[in-house]
Design a protein around this motif. Structure first.
Motif, PDB file in Angstrom:
ATOM      1  N   GLY A   1       6.243 -10.269   4.639  1.00  0.00           N
ATOM      2  CA  GLY A   1       5.521  -9.952   3.414  1.00  0.00           C
ATOM      3  C   GLY A   1       5.338  -8.457   3.221  1.00  0.00           C
ATOM      4  N   VAL A   2       5.064  -7.728   4.298  1.00  0.00           N
ATOM      5  CA  VAL A   2       4.913  -6.276   4.214  1.00  0.00           C
ATOM      6  C   VAL A   2       6.263  -5.627   3.906  1.00  0.00           C
ATOM      7  CG1 VAL A   2       4.320  -4.185   5.504  1.00  0.00           C
ATOM      8  CG2 VAL A   2       2.911  -6.238   5.751  1.00  0.00           C
ATOM      9  N   GLU A   3       7.315  -6.079   4.575  1.00  0.00           N
ATOM     10  CA  GLU A   3       8.646  -5.500   4.371  1.00  0.00           C
ATOM     11  C   GLU A   3       9.183  -5.788   2.976  1.00  0.00           C
ATOM     12  OE1 GLU A   3      10.359  -5.401   8.942  1.00  0.00           O
ATOM     13  OE2 GLU A   3      10.662  -7.216   7.741  1.00  0.00           O
ATOM     14  N   ALA A   4       8.725  -6.891   2.367  1.00  0.00           N
ATOM     15  CA  ALA A   4       9.158  -7.220   1.008  1.00  0.00           C
ATOM     16  C   ALA A   4       8.704  -6.169   0.000  1.00  0.00           C
ATOM     17  CB  ALA A   4       8.614  -8.594   0.599  1.00  0.00           C
TER      18      ALA A   4
ATOM     19  N   LEU B   1       0.815  -1.222   0.000  1.00  0.00           N
ATOM     20  CA  LEU B   1       0.000   0.000   0.000  1.00  0.00           C
ATOM     21  C   LEU B   1       0.849   1.273   0.000  1.00  0.00           C
ATOM     22  CD1 LEU B   1      -2.915  -0.925   2.448  1.00  0.00           C
ATOM     23  CD2 LEU B   1      -2.789  -1.162  -0.032  1.00  0.00           C
ATOM     24  N   ASP B   2       2.143   1.143  -0.243  1.00  0.00           N
ATOM     25  CA  ASP B   2       3.045   2.292  -0.374  1.00  0.00           C
ATOM     26  C   ASP B   2       3.091   3.129   0.900  1.00  0.00           C
ATOM     27  OD1 ASP B   2       4.902   3.812  -1.788  1.00  0.00           O
ATOM     28  OD2 ASP B   2       3.389   5.223  -2.513  1.00  0.00           O
ATOM     29  N   LEU B   3       3.126   2.449   2.052  1.00  0.00           N
ATOM     30  CA  LEU B   3       3.269   3.136   3.325  1.00  0.00           C
ATOM     31  C   LEU B   3       4.750   3.214   3.684  1.00  0.00           C
ATOM     32  CD1 LEU B   3       0.388   1.278   5.203  1.00  0.00           C
ATOM     33  CD2 LEU B   3       0.343   3.670   4.449  1.00  0.00           C
ATOM     34  N   ASP B   4       5.137   4.278   4.388  1.00  0.00           N
ATOM     35  CA  ASP B   4       6.532   4.412   4.818  1.00  0.00           C
ATOM     36  C   ASP B   4       6.824   3.546   6.034  1.00  0.00           C
ATOM     37  OD1 ASP B   4       7.553   6.574   2.998  1.00  0.00           O
ATOM     38  OD2 ASP B   4       5.870   7.646   3.892  1.00  0.00           O
ATOM     39  N   LEU B   5       5.837   3.429   6.909  1.00  0.00           N
ATOM     40  CA  LEU B   5       5.999   2.670   8.143  1.00  0.00           C
ATOM     41  C   LEU B   5       4.648   2.124   8.559  1.00  0.00           C
ATOM     42  CD1 LEU B   5       7.668   1.899  10.770  1.00  0.00           C
ATOM     43  CD2 LEU B   5       6.885   4.093  11.705  1.00  0.00           C
ATOM     44  N   VAL B   6       4.648   0.912   9.070  1.00  0.00           N
ATOM     45  CA  VAL B   6       3.446   0.342   9.673  1.00  0.00           C
ATOM     46  C   VAL B   6       3.762   0.020  11.128  1.00  0.00           C
ATOM     47  CG1 VAL B   6       1.858  -1.619   9.733  1.00  0.00           C
ATOM     48  CG2 VAL B   6       2.502  -0.613   7.546  1.00  0.00           C
ATOM     49  N   VAL B   7       2.975   0.572  12.027  1.00  0.00           N
ATOM     50  CA  VAL B   7       3.086   0.250  13.447  1.00  0.00           C
ATOM     51  C   VAL B   7       2.074  -0.854  13.721  1.00  0.00           C
ATOM     52  CG1 VAL B   7       2.877   1.095  15.810  1.00  0.00           C
ATOM     53  CG2 VAL B   7       3.721   2.619  14.004  1.00  0.00           C
ATOM     54  N   CYS B   8       2.557  -2.015  14.099  1.00  0.00           N
ATOM     55  CA  CYS B   8       1.686  -3.150  14.390  1.00  0.00           C
ATOM     56  C   CYS B   8       1.773  -3.470  15.877  1.00  0.00           C
ATOM     57  CB  CYS B   8       2.090  -4.375  13.571  1.00  0.00           C
ATOM     58  SG  CYS B   8       1.091  -5.856  13.913  1.00  0.00           S
ATOM     59  N   VAL B   9       0.633  -3.402  16.549  1.00  0.00           N
ATOM     60  CA  VAL B   9       0.566  -3.717  17.978  1.00  0.00           C
ATOM     61  C   VAL B   9      -0.247  -4.994  18.129  1.00  0.00           C
ATOM     62  CG1 VAL B   9       0.091  -2.826  20.274  1.00  0.00           C
ATOM     63  CG2 VAL B   9       0.504  -1.221  18.402  1.00  0.00           C
ATOM     64  N   ASN B  10       0.379  -6.038  18.646  1.00  0.00           N
ATOM     65  CA  ASN B  10      -0.274  -7.347  18.687  1.00  0.00           C
ATOM     66  C   ASN B  10      -0.217  -7.936  20.097  1.00  0.00           C
ATOM     67  OD1 ASN B  10      -1.604  -9.238  16.816  1.00  0.00           O
ATOM     68  ND2 ASN B  10      -0.081 -10.666  17.590  1.00  0.00           N
ATOM     69  N   PRO B  11      -1.315  -7.859  20.835  1.00  0.00           N
ATOM     70  CA  PRO B  11      -1.306  -8.337  22.227  1.00  0.00           C
ATOM     71  C   PRO B  11      -1.058  -9.834  22.378  1.00  0.00           C
ATOM     72  CG  PRO B  11      -3.183  -6.881  21.822  1.00  0.00           C
ATOM     73  CD  PRO B  11      -2.589  -7.190  20.491  1.00  0.00           C
ATOM     74  N   LEU B  12      -1.445 -10.647  21.393  1.00  0.00           N
ATOM     75  CA  LEU B  12      -1.425 -12.104  21.557  1.00  0.00           C
ATOM     76  C   LEU B  12      -0.167 -12.779  21.018  1.00  0.00           C
ATOM     77  CD1 LEU B  12      -5.156 -13.012  20.850  1.00  0.00           C
ATOM     78  CD2 LEU B  12      -3.950 -13.097  23.030  1.00  0.00           C
TER      79      LEU B  12
END
Length: 353
Positions: free
Chosen positions: A290-293, A239-250
């Protein structure tokens, strides 16, 4: 006469930051609230400024509130039962923080008043999983075999309706659910997805199979988006984002601290919990790669060992929510200030500026 030989200054391109919030029940909601507040404290970036917000299950509640204009500081105050910060007292979203927290937690699991289906909640999901082994997650198959839950997600919807009564906010927000009839993942809010209001989409995303009743949208039954993935991080790939912040509690980064003399039951529960967390973490890492690729950096925030000291084994227990949120805010600040995510922090600070 204008000077020559000097390059014209141009404003730097605005950084495109995505936010992915995973599931985790009532405690997951508290943990997410704490992390979002920690991000704000450490970088000055408020998550409601994200270019795209993707929420699954508990994360859909936090994400919907962000999309509706409820920033991290107000969500944190609501979970902790703290007063609304003075600078936000006149903000319409402050109604959420002033709403008595105990009022909704004591009504968190109201009965639907209907007789649920005792077994085979979705023969269609079972068939889809059988016909597409390896493509449809095992959790979708299991949810189809389970009976329907008898509890309603109505109270969860009321939280969202407090700040967004009808329709869909202008911000890009996806609430991920699973179509029980087809076994297909559905990000409500994404172009092409069935249209519905914000509260109903969140209710569908939170409908844990076997506990909550499915939520109907245009005649189809939807359940927890965590059946497909506890984070659904892969949705933001490309999606051509510069950074994705992923918060995953589990998907904690370490195991739960053990008591000095754990009982046989405690050891058994811990083993199941660790195996589940390991599976969630492995899937999350695959989605992250996959996102970083596609050239997008991913900042992954998960519970630390310090967080697990206050996180109960029952993730639906509302009692320790304030403790969980406060600890998560502290551990997040510590991770961002002392960790190795300097580029991610710089991007967040730049996005704020």
């Amino acid at each position: 006469m204008a000077e020559t030989g000097r390059a014209e200054r141009s404003e730097p391109a605005r950084r495109r930051i995505g936010l992915v919030l995973g599931g985790g029940g009532v405690i997951g909601n508290a943990y997410l609230s704490g992390v979002l507040e920690g991000l704000r404290r450490a970088t000055g970036w408020d998550a409601h400024d994200a270019e795209l917000i993707v929420g699954t299950s508990a994360g859909s509640v936090n994400g919907a509130l962000l999309a509706a204009g409820v920033g991290a500081e107000i969500q944190f105050a609501h979970v902790c039962g703290d007063p609304v910060p003075a600078e936000h007292e006149d903000h319409p979203a402050a109604l959420l923080a002033r709403k008595p927290d105990r009022d909704w937690t004591t009504r968190l699991y109201p009965s639907t008043g209907q007789t649920p289906r005792p077994v085979l909640a979705s023969p269609g999901s079972v068939m889809q999983a059988a016909q597409r082994p390896g493509q449809v997650p095992l959790a979708v198959l299991l949810s189809g075999l389970l009976g329907e839950g008898s509890r309603s997600t109505r109270t969860i919807g009321e939280i969202v309706e407090t700040v967004w009564a009808d329709g869909w906010p202008d911000r890009h927000f996806w609430a991920v659910a699973t179509d029980l009839g087809s076994g297909v993942r559905v990000p409500f809010g994404q172009r092409g997805a069935p249209r519905t209001d914000l509260a109903r989409a969140v209710r569908a995303s939170c409908a844990i199979p076997g506990f909550f009743a499915p939520v109907r949208v245009h005649g189809r039954r939807y359940a927890d988006g965590g059946l497909w993935s506890v984070s659904n991080l892969d949705l933001v790939a490309g999606l051509d984002l510069d950074l994705v912040v992923c918060v995953n509690p589990l998907s904690p980064s370490s195991g739960r601290p053990r008591p000095e003399a754990p009982s046989r039951v405690t050891r058994w529960v811990d083993r199941i919990e660790r195996n589940a967390w390991r599976g969630f973490g492995e899937r999350l890492e695959r989605e992250k790669r996959g996102v970083e690729a596609h050239g997008t950096r991913v900042l992954l925030l998960q519970p630390t060992r310090d967080d697990l000291e206050v996180i109960p084994r029952n993730w639906m227990d509302p009692e320790p929510r304030g403790d969980v949120a406060r600890r998560a805010a502290d551990t997040t600040v510590l991770q961002l200030r002392e960790g190795s995510e300097a580029l991610s922090v710089a991007l967040l600070e730049e996005a704020k500026a």
